[in-house]
Design a protein around this motif. Structure first.
Motif, short mmCIF file in Angstrom:
data_model
loop_
_atom_site.label_atom_id
_atom_site.label_comp_id
_atom_site.label_asym_id
_atom_site.label_seq_id
_atom_site.Cartn_x
_atom_site.Cartn_y
_atom_site.Cartn_z
N ARG A 239 0.86 -1.18 0.00
CA ARG A 239 0.00 0.00 0.00
C ARG A 239 0.89 1.23 0.00
NH1 ARG A 239 -1.97 -3.58 3.74
NH2 ARG A 239 -4.05 -4.40 3.35
N ILE A 240 0.52 2.18 -0.81
CA ILE A 240 1.28 3.42 -0.87
C ILE A 240 0.31 4.58 -0.77
CG2 ILE A 240 2.84 4.86 -2.25
CD1 ILE A 240 3.82 2.29 -3.63
N ALA A 241 0.61 5.51 0.11
CA ALA A 241 -0.14 6.77 0.17
C ALA A 241 0.87 7.88 -0.07
CB ALA A 241 -0.81 6.95 1.53
N SER A 242 0.54 8.77 -0.98
CA SER A 242 1.46 9.86 -1.28
C SER A 242 0.62 11.04 -1.73
CB SER A 242 2.44 9.43 -2.38
OG SER A 242 3.40 10.44 -2.61
N ASP A 243 0.90 12.20 -1.14
CA ASP A 243 0.04 13.36 -1.42
C ASP A 243 -1.40 12.92 -1.10
OD1 ASP A 243 -1.47 15.42 -2.83
OD2 ASP A 243 0.41 15.97 -3.80
N ALA A 244 -2.33 13.17 -1.99
CA ALA A 244 -3.70 12.74 -1.71
C ALA A 244 -4.05 11.45 -2.45
CB ALA A 244 -4.69 13.84 -2.07
N GLY A 245 -3.03 10.70 -2.83
CA GLY A 245 -3.28 9.46 -3.56
C GLY A 245 -3.13 8.25 -2.66
N TYR A 246 -3.96 7.26 -2.89
CA TYR A 246 -3.85 5.98 -2.17
C TYR A 246 -3.85 4.87 -3.22
CZ TYR A 246 -5.17 1.92 0.66
OH TYR A 246 -5.21 0.68 1.24
N TRP A 247 -2.94 3.95 -3.06
CA TRP A 247 -2.73 2.90 -4.04
C TRP A 247 -2.50 1.59 -3.29
CZ3 TRP A 247 1.09 -0.61 -4.98
CH2 TRP A 247 1.24 -1.12 -6.28
N CYS A 248 -3.17 0.56 -3.72
CA CYS A 248 -3.03 -0.73 -3.02
C CYS A 248 -2.89 -1.85 -4.04
CB CYS A 248 -4.25 -0.96 -2.13
SG CYS A 248 -4.25 -2.58 -1.33
N ARG A 249 -1.94 -2.74 -3.83
CA ARG A 249 -1.75 -3.92 -4.67
C ARG A 249 -1.93 -5.16 -3.80
NH1 ARG A 249 -1.50 -5.23 -10.17
NH2 ARG A 249 -0.48 -7.24 -10.33
N GLU A 250 -2.93 -5.95 -4.13
CA GLU A 250 -3.21 -7.15 -3.35
C GLU A 250 -3.90 -8.17 -4.26
OE1 GLU A 250 -5.63 -6.43 0.11
OE2 GLU A 250 -4.70 -8.11 1.17
N ASN A 251 -3.55 -9.41 -4.12
CA ASN A 251 -4.14 -10.48 -4.95
C ASN A 251 -4.04 -10.17 -6.43
OD1 ASN A 251 -4.92 -11.89 -2.63
ND2 ASN A 251 -6.78 -10.65 -2.47
N GLY A 252 -2.97 -9.56 -6.83
CA GLY A 252 -2.76 -9.26 -8.25
C GLY A 252 -3.61 -8.12 -8.78
N LYS A 253 -4.31 -7.45 -7.90
CA LYS A 253 -5.16 -6.35 -8.35
C LYS A 253 -4.72 -5.04 -7.72
CE LYS A 253 -9.28 -9.13 -9.13
NZ LYS A 253 -10.60 -9.51 -8.62
N THR A 254 -4.87 -3.99 -8.49
CA THR A 254 -4.50 -2.67 -8.01
C THR A 254 -5.75 -1.85 -7.76
OG1 THR A 254 -2.49 -2.78 -9.34
CG2 THR A 254 -3.16 -0.60 -8.58
N THR A 255 -5.77 -1.18 -6.62
CA THR A 255 -6.87 -0.30 -6.28
C THR A 255 -6.33 1.11 -6.10
OG1 THR A 255 -7.85 -2.11 -5.03
CG2 THR A 255 -8.80 0.08 -4.68
N LEU A 256 -6.98 2.06 -6.73
CA LEU A 256 -6.58 3.46 -6.59
C LEU A 256 -7.70 4.24 -5.92
CD1 LEU A 256 -4.81 2.41 -9.04
CD2 LEU A 256 -4.83 4.76 -9.86
N ALA A 257 -7.33 5.20 -5.10
CA ALA A 257 -8.36 6.04 -4.48
C ALA A 257 -7.77 7.41 -4.18
CB ALA A 257 -8.87 5.39 -3.20
N ARG A 258 -8.64 8.34 -4.00
CA ARG A 258 -8.23 9.71 -3.64
C ARG A 258 -8.54 9.94 -2.16
NH1 ARG A 258 -8.13 14.46 -6.71
NH2 ARG A 258 -7.46 13.00 -8.30
N LEU A 259 -7.54 10.44 -1.45
CA LEU A 259 -7.75 10.81 -0.06
C LEU A 259 -8.33 12.22 0.01
CD1 LEU A 259 -4.34 9.57 1.47
CD2 LEU A 259 -6.51 8.32 1.39
N SER A 260 -9.10 12.48 1.04
CA SER A 260 -9.72 13.81 1.17
C SER A 260 -8.70 14.90 1.41
CB SER A 260 -10.73 13.81 2.32
OG SER A 260 -11.68 12.79 2.12
N HIS A 261 -7.60 14.51 2.06
CA HIS A 261 -6.55 15.49 2.37
C HIS A 261 -5.20 14.86 2.01
CE1 HIS A 261 -9.54 17.80 4.54
NE2 HIS A 261 -9.91 16.69 5.13
N PRO A 262 -4.23 15.68 1.69
CA PRO A 262 -2.93 15.10 1.34
C PRO A 262 -2.11 14.67 2.55
CG PRO A 262 -2.86 17.49 1.14
CD PRO A 262 -4.27 17.13 1.51
N PHE A 263 -1.35 13.61 2.38
CA PHE A 263 -0.33 13.24 3.36
C PHE A 263 0.94 14.00 2.95
CE2 PHE A 263 3.10 10.78 5.15
CZ PHE A 263 2.60 10.38 6.38
#
Lengths: 120, 290
Positions: free
Chosen positions: B237-261
């Motif tokens: 899992r990677i969170a950077s700025d307001a982006g969230y990214w997750c790789r699990e079971n061969g699948k990638t999930t992207l999401a936007r965080l409400s506020h930036p890290f």
């Protein structure tokens, strides 16, 4: 002409070859040898951990300065575990691509985004 | 300034909560920042790296940070891994040896970081018995994350790391956080493309994509890490700025965080029961490398 044997363990001083700065030191020795037209044997004896960051600095950047032919004819690696050889190969392939075809970032990004749009 | 913190796990909600904590406190200067953790019913200990980065940032702005009302179980685990030692508590012995201590490193501390990893993983009998190849791959993965943070964050505030082993689940979690420019800004500055924060993370994890320019090629580290995680059955899992990214079971999930890290957090979870040998389908001849 005598070949030079470069012990990565000796240059880095550790079995952990992970830092780019350490890779740079290896590069400088290799580059000096190639520059003189001397063969270089790069020994990974006693090295147990490698990262792409280290290898990019140590080996990858050779392709920005020397021809593929020069590197192939003058540099050999020894004492390397099979999976580490694969990592080196990937670093080398990436470096060839990087220096041969200056990164077409916009195109790469566009392709990446198109892949996502296609659900790949 | 008073704020509160919910349960912190390795999920999007928790990254949201940490980013919100940053949002609430970003203007604090010469202040006393009190974080009420009464509602923090669980804390995945390796996430200390992420909150530690935020709190260090507050300290840099000359704030006094207080953590109050910690549930006993959370206080215990965060004392065991040394995190609370930074906030007035005493480190307590880790009887079962499941913690990987919370540390901050300067960007030039590669060797110190290497020693830390060796000490925490190799020389400790409490760590799970992993096959030599799995252990090697895991160490390499951690070093790739650290190298990535060093190269790309451009931070002067250091790199924060922490880990935790969960024996019952055969999982080992390790998190690295930095307070750097973030992946989106890095892509924008070096590549000139204005990607969304989550797209920028995704871009950085693809093979051959790099923000490095100049003599040394790059762009392989995160790709290798993803390949390993897919084989291992772990998660990244990677969170950077307001982006969230997750790789699990061969699948990638992207999401936007409400506020930036304010930087980047990379959290890797490996399956320690993995019996894959990681041998390769075809072995290479050393003469075919170049």
């Amino acid at each position: 002409m005598n070949s030079v044997r470069i012990s990565v363990f000796e240059v880095v001083g550790s079995p952990l070859c992970v830092a780019s700065n350490d890779g740079q030191r290896v590069y400088e020795r290799l580059a000096a040898a190639i520059q003189e037209g001397r063969s270089a044997v790069l020994s990974f004896h006693n090295v147990d951990t490698l990262t792409s960051a280290f290898l990019n600095a140590a080996i990858g950047q050779l392709y920005g300065k020397f021809s593929e032919n020069d590197i192939r004819s003058l540099v050999q690696v020894e004492d390397m575990a099979p999976d580490d050889l694969v990592l080196v190969k990937r670093v080398v392939d990436t470096a060839k691509q990087y220096f041969k075809d200056p990164p077409r970032f916009d195109e790469v990004i566009r392709e990446t985004m198109e892949d996502q749009d296609d659900g790949v | 300034m008073k704020c509160s913190l919910q349960a912190i796990r390795h999920d999007r909600d928790s990254f949201e909560a940490l980013a919100y904590l940053h949002e609430q406190t970003r203007e604090c200067f010469w202040d006393e920042v009190e974080i009420d953790m009464e509602a923090t019913s669980w804390f995945d200990a390796d996430m200390c790296a992420a909150i530690g980065a935020l709190l260090y940032n507050l300290g840099e702005n000359l704030n006094t940070v207080k953590l109050v009302n910690l549930p006993p179980s959370v206080e215990k685990i965060l004392s065991k891994n040394g995190f609370l030692s930074h906030y007035g508590r005493v480190k307590i012995p880790d009887r079962w040896g499941t913690t990987i201590s919370y540390q901050r490193f300067d960007v030039k501390d590669d060797r110190y970081f290497s020693g830390y990893i060796e000490g925490e993983f190799i020389q400790r009998s409490e760590m799970p018995t992993m096959s030599p190849r799995l252990l090697k791959k895991f160490r390499e993965s951690i070093f790739e994350i650290f190298s990535n943070a060093v190269w790309h964050s451009r931070t002067k505030l250091g790199i924060f790391s922490c880990g935790q082993f969960f024996p019952s689940r055969s999982r080992l979690d390790f998190t690295v956080a930095d307070l750097g420019v973030g992946i989106r800004q890095n892509v924008q500055d070096h590549v000139g493309s204005d990607l969304s924060p989550e797209e920028a993370i995704d871009w950085a994890t693809k093979g051959n994509n790099t923000t490095k320019h100049g003599d040394v090629p790059g762009g392989l580290g995160l790709k290798l890490l993803c390949e390993f995680i897919d084989l291992n059955g772990g998660c990244l899992r990677i969170a950077s700025d307001a982006g969230y990214w997750c790789r699990e079971n061969g699948k990638t999930t992207l999401a936007r965080l409400s506020h930036p890290f304010p930087g980047t957090v990379a959290s890797v979870e490996i399956n320690t029961a993995d019996q894959n040998s990681y041998m390769l389908a075809s072995e290479l001849n050393a003469k075919d490398i170049f």
